[in-house]
Scaffold this motif. Structure first.
Motif, PDB file in Angstrom:
ATOM      1  N   PRO A 139       0.816  -1.215   0.000  1.00  0.00           N
ATOM      2  CA  PRO A 139       0.000   0.000   0.000  1.00  0.00           C
ATOM      3  C   PRO A 139       0.851   1.267   0.000  1.00  0.00           C
ATOM      4  CG  PRO A 139      -0.809  -1.578   1.631  1.00  0.00           C
ATOM      5  CD  PRO A 139       0.510  -2.103   1.149  1.00  0.00           C
ATOM      6  N   THR A 140       1.986   1.232   0.699  1.00  0.00           N
ATOM      7  CA  THR A 140       2.862   2.399   0.745  1.00  0.00           C
ATOM      8  C   THR A 140       3.429   2.707  -0.632  1.00  0.00           C
ATOM      9  OG1 THR A 140       3.455   1.928   3.046  1.00  0.00           O
ATOM     10  CG2 THR A 140       4.928   3.375   1.810  1.00  0.00           C
ATOM     11  N   ALA A 155      11.848   3.612   2.368  1.00  0.00           N
ATOM     12  CA  ALA A 155      12.558   2.328   2.290  1.00  0.00           C
ATOM     13  C   ALA A 155      13.740   2.373   3.245  1.00  0.00           C
ATOM     14  CB  ALA A 155      13.031   2.044   0.872  1.00  0.00           C
ATOM     15  N   ARG A 156      14.132   1.189   3.749  1.00  0.00           N
ATOM     16  CA  ARG A 156      15.173   1.124   4.772  1.00  0.00           C
ATOM     17  C   ARG A 156      16.575   0.972   4.202  1.00  0.00           C
ATOM     18  NH1 ARG A 156      12.671   0.607   9.638  1.00  0.00           N
ATOM     19  NH2 ARG A 156      10.552  -0.224   9.640  1.00  0.00           N
ATOM     20  N   GLY A 209      16.320  -0.953  -1.454  1.00  0.00           N
ATOM     21  CA  GLY A 209      14.888  -0.692  -1.405  1.00  0.00           C
ATOM     22  C   GLY A 209      14.523   0.608  -2.078  1.00  0.00           C
ATOM     23  N   VAL A 210      15.361   1.629  -1.927  1.00  0.00           N
ATOM     24  CA  VAL A 210      15.076   2.930  -2.537  1.00  0.00           C
ATOM     25  C   VAL A 210      15.094   2.831  -4.056  1.00  0.00           C
ATOM     26  CG1 VAL A 210      15.905   5.293  -2.825  1.00  0.00           C
ATOM     27  CG2 VAL A 210      15.903   4.254  -0.571  1.00  0.00           C
ATOM     28  N   VAL A 211      16.069   2.091  -4.619  1.00  0.00           N
ATOM     29  CA  VAL A 211      16.142   2.021  -6.082  1.00  0.00           C
ATOM     30  C   VAL A 211      14.918   1.314  -6.653  1.00  0.00           C
ATOM     31  CG1 VAL A 211      17.475  -0.126  -6.262  1.00  0.00           C
ATOM     32  CG2 VAL A 211      17.674   1.582  -8.042  1.00  0.00           C
ATOM     33  N   ARG A 256       2.536   8.838   5.400  1.00  0.00           N
ATOM     34  CA  ARG A 256       2.523   8.155   6.693  1.00  0.00           C
ATOM     35  C   ARG A 256       3.915   7.611   7.029  1.00  0.00           C
ATOM     36  NH1 ARG A 256      -2.326   4.010   5.861  1.00  0.00           N
ATOM     37  NH2 ARG A 256      -1.184   3.811   3.885  1.00  0.00           N
ATOM     38  N   ASP A 257       4.203   7.512   8.316  1.00  0.00           N
ATOM     39  CA  ASP A 257       5.529   7.068   8.783  1.00  0.00           C
ATOM     40  C   ASP A 257       5.629   5.555   8.677  1.00  0.00           C
ATOM     41  OD1 ASP A 257       8.040   6.995   9.877  1.00  0.00           O
ATOM     42  OD2 ASP A 257       7.354   7.215  11.953  1.00  0.00           O
ATOM     43  N   ARG A 258       5.799   5.098   7.438  1.00  0.00           N
ATOM     44  CA  ARG A 258       5.878   3.658   7.169  1.00  0.00           C
ATOM     45  C   ARG A 258       6.961   3.389   6.144  1.00  0.00           C
ATOM     46  NH1 ARG A 258      -0.432   1.559   6.792  1.00  0.00           N
ATOM     47  NH2 ARG A 258      -1.069   2.306   8.849  1.00  0.00           N
ATOM     48  N   HIS A 259       7.399   2.120   6.085  1.00  0.00           N
ATOM     49  CA  HIS A 259       8.384   1.692   5.090  1.00  0.00           C
ATOM     50  C   HIS A 259       7.780   0.563   4.275  1.00  0.00           C
ATOM     51  CE1 HIS A 259      10.825   3.532   8.295  1.00  0.00           C
ATOM     52  NE2 HIS A 259      11.630   3.915   7.304  1.00  0.00           N
TER      53      HIS A 259
END
Length: 442
Positions: free
Chosen positions: A257-258, A373-374, A378-380, A434-437
């Motif tokens: 969902p994020t 992303a952590r 994950g960011v890429v 929202r504060d989620r990863h």
């Protein structure tokens, strides 16, 4: 946090060396040792400066280009959708290229593609070559677009806000500057549209040179495998290249969902930006504003994001939830649309300023890619998914606005459509902020 720590491939970001790998393959699977932070910062700014002139430099000279190349109106109209399409299509390849060659090498190659594409485009003798060379430049822009947040996450993990602000400010400056000075440059160079758009290959050459310097100055070193990977063998090493949740299950972006909230928000803010870039001057002109003044108002809307792009991302990264900030920015856009509907001529300067503030949703979107992303890996993946999906979402918006205006003969219905999209942008922004990863799951 030191660059040395984040310049090495972690077990999470790259596979351990496999047995039998050739020296060349081993070299490609390594990363560079740290180089001066200022050089990386200069490289970021120069790369960002080259991410929009291929688009914004063409619009003021499109009439001359069409006349010289015999370009049909249909093809010229498609040119407005080609950038977003190329960003979506070529951006998907960025994660695989980054895993194989490293983000620094890919950005260096991307800048070289931008320089080559812009240079060849200025020499095009027909529509086919013009479109192909434009696609080459846009491909370089697409992969660099995706990897900018990755570079920031990997090399500046404790300065995501300020470094995102730096490169988004440079991006806005490149977009506004190319749109403002391309015509004067072309006039000064003998009224040549070819030289007017071709001159923008020079900053891309400079950017490619800086990133090549970063690549060469770094000493290739084998990545140290994580203890667990070393003990378990190649099978575990391969497994570490996938994102996993705390319970060990893999992260699937299509079910996150994020990730979807970020993609929808990115697409909606990109839609608003492309509509403004494509139609704002015409809205003012249809309201009785002189053409020259309409151009200045457009420059205000585009240029206002240059200083704000350095401040807004830093503010966003200091907030646990970015939804309130995104709501304020989108509310400025709603106020601007309302002004264009009720008094487009009387309050033109205020509406241009409000829409310029609303455009600052873009740097916040880029900053959130690094926050949701952590790991750099994950960011890429998140950057590629959110930007590619987002640009696909943005494709029909400018076209629908044009069709509604042509069908109704006014801007009332198009502005209502634009306001509806801005309201949806608020909803998507609250969800994405929202504060989620993505590794946290649903």
């Amino acid at each position: 946090m030191s660059l040395a720590k984040h310049d090495r491939i972690s077990a999470e970001d790259a596979p351990a060396p496999a047995a039998g790998r050739t020296p060349l393959r081993t070299a490609l699977a390594t990363v560079i040792t740290p180089v001066a932070p200022w050089l990386l910062a200069v490289g970021l700014a120069l790369a960002a400066l080259n991410l929009r002139p291929a688009i914004s430099a063409l619009a003021p000279l499109l009439e001359e280009v069409r006349a010289d190349l015999g370009m049909s109106g249909t093809v010229a109209g498609l040119l407005t959708s080609v950038p977003a399409l190329c960003f979506a299509v070529f951006g998907i390849t960025a994660p695989a290229l980054s895993r194989k060659y490293g983000p620094v090498a890919v950005v260096a190659a991307g800048m070289a593609a931008v320089a080559a594409g812009l240079g060849l485009r200025s020499l095009a003798g027909g529509t086919g070559v013009f479109l192909a060379s434009s696609a080459l430049a846009l491909a370089g822009i697409a992969v660099s677009n995706i990897l900018m947040p990755v570079i920031v996450k990997r090399y500046f993990p404790d300065r995501i806000g300020s470094m995102t602000g730096l490169y988004t400010m440079a991006l806005s400056l490149g977009a506004a500057g190319a749109g403002a000075i391309t015509v004067p440059v072309a006039s000064a160079l003998g009224d040549s549209w070819r030289l007017g758009i071709g001159v923008w290959a020079l900053p891309a050459v400079l950017a490619a040179t800086v990133w090549l310097t970063v690549l060469i100055r770094g000493r290739a070193v084998p990545a140290a495998p994580a203890p667990a990977a070393a003990a378990a063998g190649n099978g575990t090493a391969r497994a570490t290249t996938t994102m996993t949740r705390p319970d060990g299950t893999p992260v699937r972006l299509l079910r996150s969902p994020t990730a979807w909230a970020l993609a929808c928000f990115f697409g909606l803010q990109a839609t608003a930006a492309y509509i403004i870039m494509g139609w704002l001057p015409q809205i003012f002109r249809d309201a009785g504003v002189p053409a020259g003044t309409a151009g200045v108002l457009f420059a205000v809307a585009m240029g206002l994001s240059v200083p704000l792009s350095f401040v807004v991302p830093r503010l966003a990264t200091r907030m646990r939830r970015q939804g309130p900030l995104l709501t304020v920015l989108a509310s400025c856009g709603l106020a601007g649309y309302a002004g264009l509907w009720l008094a487009p001529h009387g309050g033109a300067w205020a509406w241009a300023a409000l829409l310029g503030i609303a455009n600052c949703s873009f740097p916040v979107a880029l900053a959130m890619l690094g926050l949701r992303a952590r790991s750099a890996h994950g960011v890429v993946r998140l950057s590629a998914f959110a930007q590619s999906t987002g640009y696909l979402i943005s494709l029909p918006g400018p076209l629908i606005v044009g069709v509604l205006n042509e069908t109704t003969g006014s801007w009332s219905l198009p502005l209502l459509f634009m306001a509806t999209l801005m309201a949806l942008q608020i909803v998507a922004g609250v969800l994405a902020g929202r504060d989620r990863h993505i590794e946290d799951g649903a």
